[in-house]
Design a protein around this motif. Structure first.
Motif, mmCIF file in Angstrom:
data_model
loop_
_atom_site.group_PDB
_atom_site.id
_atom_site.type_symbol
_atom_site.label_atom_id
_atom_site.label_comp_id
_atom_site.label_asym_id
_atom_site.label_seq_id
_atom_site.Cartn_x
_atom_site.Cartn_y
_atom_site.Cartn_z
ATOM 1 N N UNK A 17 0.835 -1.203 0.000
ATOM 2 C CA UNK A 17 0.000 0.000 0.000
ATOM 3 C C UNK A 17 0.873 1.259 0.000
ATOM 4 N N UNK A 18 1.932 1.239 0.784
ATOM 5 C CA UNK A 18 2.834 2.385 0.839
ATOM 6 C C UNK A 18 3.533 2.603 -0.508
ATOM 7 N N UNK A 19 3.922 1.521 -1.171
ATOM 8 C CA UNK A 19 4.551 1.647 -2.497
ATOM 9 C C UNK A 19 3.564 2.212 -3.512
ATOM 10 N N UNK A 20 2.312 1.782 -3.432
ATOM 11 C CA UNK A 20 1.284 2.330 -4.323
ATOM 12 C C UNK A 20 1.074 3.823 -4.062
ATOM 13 N N UNK A 21 1.004 4.189 -2.786
ATOM 14 C CA UNK A 21 0.835 5.604 -2.433
ATOM 15 C C UNK A 21 2.005 6.434 -2.958
ATOM 16 N N UNK A 22 3.215 5.900 -2.829
ATOM 17 C CA UNK A 22 4.402 6.614 -3.311
ATOM 18 C C UNK A 22 4.342 6.791 -4.826
ATOM 19 N N UNK A 23 3.873 5.760 -5.527
ATOM 20 C CA UNK A 23 3.760 5.843 -6.991
ATOM 21 C C UNK A 23 2.725 6.887 -7.396
#
Length: 139
Positions: A17-23
């Protein structure tokens, strides 16, 4: 599943989820940069962060809605009809999605026709080669 496995799975979901938010944040930042250059204006970091957060939450809502539409239709796969249903309130978006869907369907039909013709040509060529081989062996 053990408590340890559940914890590891939860940690993996959080990381994803954090990687998606960063993207999403990165993409919003790039888009804001483009608009800023085009319109000769600036976006604050807080504005970019707020747009990113709203975008991410809206995407989560879209995902849940799409999942519910497919589930309501007793399917486990989301299809273009679900996406059109999601976009139904925005006439321009619905029109765009419908046009793209039709373009893709047309391309798929053309590919199928080419593949079928290629297979028919290959079959015809192999039949001709086999017939030529039979004629040679008879002579």
């Amino acid at each position: 599943m053990t408590e340890e496995e559940e914890g590891a799975e939860e940690q993996q979901r959080f990381s994803y989820r954090q990687r998606l938010k960063a993207a999403v944040h990165y993409t919003v930042g790039c888009l804001c940069e483009e608009v800023a250059l085009d319109k000769d204006m600036q976006f604050s970091k807080q504005t970019i962060a707020a747009i990113s957060e709203v975008t991410f939450r809206q995407c989560e809502n879209f995902a849940r809605d799409l999942e519910m539409f497919a589930r309501h239709a007793k399917r486990s796969t989301i299809n273009t009809e679900d996406v059109k249903l999601l976009a139904r309130r925005s006439h321009s978006l619905l029109k765009y999605i419908t046009e793209k869907n039709e373009d893709i369907a047309q391309l798929n039909l053309e590919r199928k026709a080419k593949k079928k013709k290629k297979l028919e040509d290959e079959n015809r060529n192999s039949m001709e080669s086999a017939e030529a081989g039979v004629e040679e062996s008879e002579n």
